[in-house]
Enzyme design. Sequence first.
Site, mmCIF file in Angstrom:
data_model
loop_
_atom_site.group_PDB
_atom_site.id
_atom_site.type_symbol
_atom_site.label_atom_id
_atom_site.label_comp_id
_atom_site.label_asym_id
_atom_site.label_seq_id
_atom_site.Cartn_x
_atom_site.Cartn_y
_atom_site.Cartn_z
ATOM 1 N N TYR A 1 0.788 -37.990 -38.889
ATOM 2 C CA TYR A 1 1.834 -37.026 -39.254
ATOM 3 C C TYR A 1 1.604 -35.732 -38.493
ATOM 4 O O TYR A 1 0.481 -35.207 -38.452
ATOM 5 C CB TYR A 1 1.783 -36.747 -40.767
ATOM 6 N N GLU B 1 9.403 -32.192 -37.704
ATOM 7 C CA GLU B 1 8.417 -33.116 -38.236
ATOM 8 C C GLU B 1 8.457 -34.434 -37.468
ATOM 9 O O GLU B 1 9.537 -34.961 -37.216
ATOM 10 C CB GLU B 1 8.815 -33.364 -39.687
#
Length: 376
Positions: free
Chosen positions: A101, A189
């Site tokens: 991530y 993101e």
Amino acid sequence: MNIHEYQARQILSDHGVPVPAGEVARTPDEAAAAAERLGGSVVVKAQVHAGGRGKAGGVKLAKTSDEAREKAGEILGMDIKGITVRAVLVAPTEDIASEAYVGIVMDRAKQADTIMVSAEGGVDIEEVAATMPDAIRKLAVDPRYGLLNHQAAGLGHFLYDDPKAARQVSSIIVKLYQAYRASGATLAEINPMIVTSDGEVKAIDAKMNIDDNALFRMPEIEAFRDVESENPAEVRAREAELTYIQLDGNVGCCVNGAGLAMATMDLVKYYGGDPANFLDIGGSSNPDKVVAALQLISEDPNVKSILFNIFGGITRCDDVANGIVEATSRIDLQVPITIRLTGTNEELGVKILADNGFEAMVDMDEAVKTAVERGQ
Ligand code: GDP
Ligand code: MN
């Protein structure tokens, strides 16, 4: 403003982030044709402004173009978190060795853009934060210097033991930060950032949120707006030049000025109620705005009580009063309305309301308390 994954991929790729090529399809046949061009083995992904598409069944693998047609047929029209899927992204499948991530958010408390990375990718980052907080590394970027190379390197080595992968991801983080800054984003993101079986690091998902107040200088991003996937009430509010955010309470709030609107919502909460919305009708003296505002609020089925909180400065109380009279004559209101009116031309405004059968209050506490009670 939310943008779709395929649009965010475009922005990231323009800034040099490695993102596999993909194509958008709006019909199963388009998806099959795209899969054909991409070599057959593809992933078909719902394009909606919502996360967790994978879990919801909105991300499916296909080995052939026929299978891509079939999967696209399943995903198109699907409902994901209340949004109907109208388009899919078709992208080549990747041979995934690991998922990480990488994200950047504007952290208002830290007054800095904050980069977050975790080797626990592919899943909800909120879940990782709750169960394994040590698995996340955060870096608040000092706005005076921007992201420094050694900081990006540190994040890279936190993510991967393999120095080659660490170097690749460090350089991607630098590019992601540039893309974020250049687009006026409040969130960017990549989840998951993958390492392929041959050791290549790439982004296979992208989510970006753009600051509405930055859009005026980026027509190319404004053009990404997808009105069909936005909240219809918020779209109409924008067209009427009202600042409106729908919430899930039952007290509809119509206020002039953002600060007073926030204070009103706080007070509604304080007296045990829940605001149904944030709405700033602005500082102008335009009765049409009041009509548009009341229309929006009254169409929200959760609203059980409507509260006007007007402090007349530039806004004149008589204009707002006329707006309320006009609006209530046009709209068949099914819920009680409570009005607080004070400031410029207050006497005139109160008189206009009284002549039309409305009582106006001057005290904010009293009005909010009354509106909350009327909603119960
Ligand atoms: P999200 O659930 O909305 O965040 O959608 P993602 O784009 O993150 O996809 C969810 C999951 O699908 C990812 O974590 C991957 O595990 C998987 N996935 C997405 N693209 C590919 C791909 O090209 N190949 C493979 N094997 N899996 C993929
Ligand atoms: Mn994802």
